[in-house]
Design a protein around this motif. Structure first.
Motif, PDB file in Angstrom:
ATOM      1  N   THR A 118       0.847  -1.189   0.000  1.00  0.00           N
ATOM      2  CA  THR A 118       0.000   0.000   0.000  1.00  0.00           C
ATOM      3  C   THR A 118       0.884   1.242   0.000  1.00  0.00           C
ATOM      4  O   THR A 118       2.095   1.165   0.252  1.00  0.00           O
ATOM      5  CB  THR A 118      -0.898   0.025   1.239  1.00  0.00           C
ATOM      6  OG1 THR A 118      -0.070   0.178   2.409  1.00  0.00           O
ATOM      7  CG2 THR A 118      -1.718  -1.262   1.359  1.00  0.00           C
ATOM      8  N   SER A 119       0.280   2.391  -0.227  1.00  0.00           N
ATOM      9  CA  SER A 119       1.058   3.633  -0.201  1.00  0.00           C
ATOM     10  C   SER A 119       1.646   3.886   1.185  1.00  0.00           C
ATOM     11  O   SER A 119       2.770   4.393   1.309  1.00  0.00           O
ATOM     12  CB  SER A 119       0.181   4.813  -0.635  1.00  0.00           C
ATOM     13  OG  SER A 119      -0.963   4.936   0.197  1.00  0.00           O
ATOM     14  N   GLU A 120       0.925   3.511   2.230  1.00  0.00           N
ATOM     15  CA  GLU A 120       1.436   3.695   3.585  1.00  0.00           C
ATOM     16  C   GLU A 120       2.645   2.793   3.836  1.00  0.00           C
ATOM     17  O   GLU A 120       3.625   3.206   4.480  1.00  0.00           O
ATOM     18  CB  GLU A 120       0.348   3.390   4.615  1.00  0.00           C
ATOM     19  CG  GLU A 120      -0.797   4.396   4.655  1.00  0.00           C
ATOM     20  CD  GLU A 120      -1.804   4.198   3.513  1.00  0.00           C
ATOM     21  OE1 GLU A 120      -1.745   3.139   2.828  1.00  0.00           O
ATOM     22  OE2 GLU A 120      -2.626   5.100   3.306  1.00  0.00           O
ATOM     23  N   GLN A 121       2.589   1.585   3.330  1.00  0.00           N
ATOM     24  CA  GLN A 121       3.714   0.660   3.493  1.00  0.00           C
ATOM     25  C   GLN A 121       4.930   1.126   2.691  1.00  0.00           C
ATOM     26  O   GLN A 121       6.074   1.020   3.150  1.00  0.00           O
ATOM     27  CB  GLN A 121       3.278  -0.748   3.081  1.00  0.00           C
ATOM     28  CG  GLN A 121       2.275  -1.354   4.047  1.00  0.00           C
ATOM     29  CD  GLN A 121       1.572  -2.579   3.492  1.00  0.00           C
ATOM     30  OE1 GLN A 121       1.572  -2.838   2.282  1.00  0.00           O
ATOM     31  NE2 GLN A 121       0.963  -3.358   4.385  1.00  0.00           N
ATOM     32  N   SER A 166       5.648   4.200   2.104  1.00  0.00           N
ATOM     33  CA  SER A 166       6.204   5.311   2.883  1.00  0.00           C
ATOM     34  C   SER A 166       7.131   4.797   3.977  1.00  0.00           C
ATOM     35  O   SER A 166       8.190   5.377   4.253  1.00  0.00           O
ATOM     36  CB  SER A 166       5.071   6.137   3.506  1.00  0.00           C
ATOM     37  OG  SER A 166       4.323   6.805   2.514  1.00  0.00           O
ATOM     38  N   LYS A 167       6.736   3.711   4.620  1.00  0.00           N
ATOM     39  CA  LYS A 167       7.583   3.136   5.658  1.00  0.00           C
ATOM     40  C   LYS A 167       8.874   2.573   5.048  1.00  0.00           C
ATOM     41  O   LYS A 167       9.963   2.725   5.638  1.00  0.00           O
ATOM     42  CB  LYS A 167       6.821   2.037   6.400  1.00  0.00           C
ATOM     43  CG  LYS A 167       7.481   1.589   7.683  1.00  0.00           C
ATOM     44  CD  LYS A 167       7.659   2.707   8.685  1.00  0.00           C
ATOM     45  CE  LYS A 167       6.357   3.243   9.218  1.00  0.00           C
ATOM     46  NZ  LYS A 167       6.568   4.223  10.312  1.00  0.00           N
ATOM     47  N   PRO A 216       7.024  10.411  -0.776  1.00  0.00           N
ATOM     48  CA  PRO A 216       5.953  10.465   0.233  1.00  0.00           C
ATOM     49  C   PRO A 216       6.379  11.128   1.532  1.00  0.00           C
ATOM     50  O   PRO A 216       5.528  11.537   2.313  1.00  0.00           O
ATOM     51  CB  PRO A 216       5.602   8.991   0.446  1.00  0.00           C
ATOM     52  CG  PRO A 216       6.841   8.251   0.072  1.00  0.00           C
ATOM     53  CD  PRO A 216       7.436   9.024  -1.059  1.00  0.00           C
TER      54      PRO A 216
END
Length: 278
Positions: free
Chosen positions: A6-9, A11-12, A276
């Motif tokens: 995902t986009s959040e992953q 980013s991490k 991001p």
């Protein structure tokens, strides 16, 4: 199975990638004549501690160090040592990674120790690095895994080798998926093997560690008795470059590059995805 992020992953993973970039900067500065490869490992450990990140190399399959330090004819997986003192004219490839909240970054670069390196060695590193960027530029929606392999191989094969002959594209090692583990499916060859087919389609959320390894001679390697150190079978020197890359809806994001790959991809006519983390 290919792990789609995902986009959040992503980013991490970018956070982890920036730690890797910091390790690269610090070890590059420390890779001078008189330094030991163990000294460089200590530099990497300090950077990881400063960023509250974990090493992903240390203990991996029993590997005893934080980074890989591969000097001259060593292609990959060189073990840092107090006994290996860098000297003027050496070439070293440093491969390292970091983990942030369970997400991995992984990248490698080749550096010249001191001065007096032959144009042949300088060109070897340039060709290897540029082939990596050719592979990164091929990370496009609609392409398949083999298109990345083809871009890397095509770039290398088109470069004239000083003194004649051909570069050796290392056969036994290549790139890989990356995410919640350092090495994941799919395996990425740095050349096209038609027996393996086209591979999976590249879609947003697809993450790869793209890492060509090239020698001045043979594509063949052997592993030393320590069960880690990989050398060319003919003793020719080699180069290793790597970045971790995520494909997003807006294009490739080079997770382990300080500027997320923006400047270099622009040279190749490719628009990098926005960082991001800003």
């Amino acid at each position: 199975m290919v792990q789609i992020k995902t986009s959040e992953q992503i980013s991490k993973m970018r956070e982890a990638g920036l730690v890797v970039a910091a390790i690269h900067a610090a070890t590059r500065e420390a890779a001078v004549p008189g330094a030991t490869t163990k000294d460089l490992d200590q530099v990497a450990r300090k950077v990881l501690a400063e960023h509250n990140a974990k090493p992903n190399f240390l203990g991996y399959g029993g590997f005893p160090a934080t980074i890989c330090t591969s000097v001259n004819e060593v292609v990959v997986h060189g073990i840092p040592s107090d006994d290996l003192v860098l000297k003027d004219g050496d070439v070293i490839s440093i491969d390292c990674g970091a983990i942030i909240d369970g997400w991995h970054g992984d990248a490698a670069y080749t550096a010249f120790v001191g001065s007096g390196h032959s144009p042949e060695l300088v060109e070897l590193s340039r060709v290897t690095e540029e082939s990596m960027w050719a592979g990164i530029a091929a990370m496009k929606q609609g392409n398949r895994l083999v298109d990345v392999s083809r871009a890397i191989e095509t770039y290398i094969r088109r470069q004239p080798k000083p003194g004649g002959g051909k570069y050796g594209i290392i056969e036994d090692y290549g790139g890989h998926g990356i995410g919640t583990e350092m090495h994941m499916d799919p395996h990425l060859l740095n050349y096209v093997d038609r027996r393996r087919g086209k591979g999976p389609k590249l879609v947003p959320g697809f993450c790869l560690a793209i890492e060509p390894m090239v020698s001045l001679g043979t594509p063949k390697t052997e592993v030393l008795q320590d069960d880690w150190t990989v050398i060319t079978t003919d003793g020719t020197w080699s180069s290793h470059w790597e970045h971790s890359v995520a494909l997003t809806e807006e294009g490739p994001l080079v997770l382990t590059s300080p500027d997320a790959g923006k400047a270099k991809l622009a040279e190749l006519g490719v628009v990098a995805a926005p960082d991001p983390l800003g």
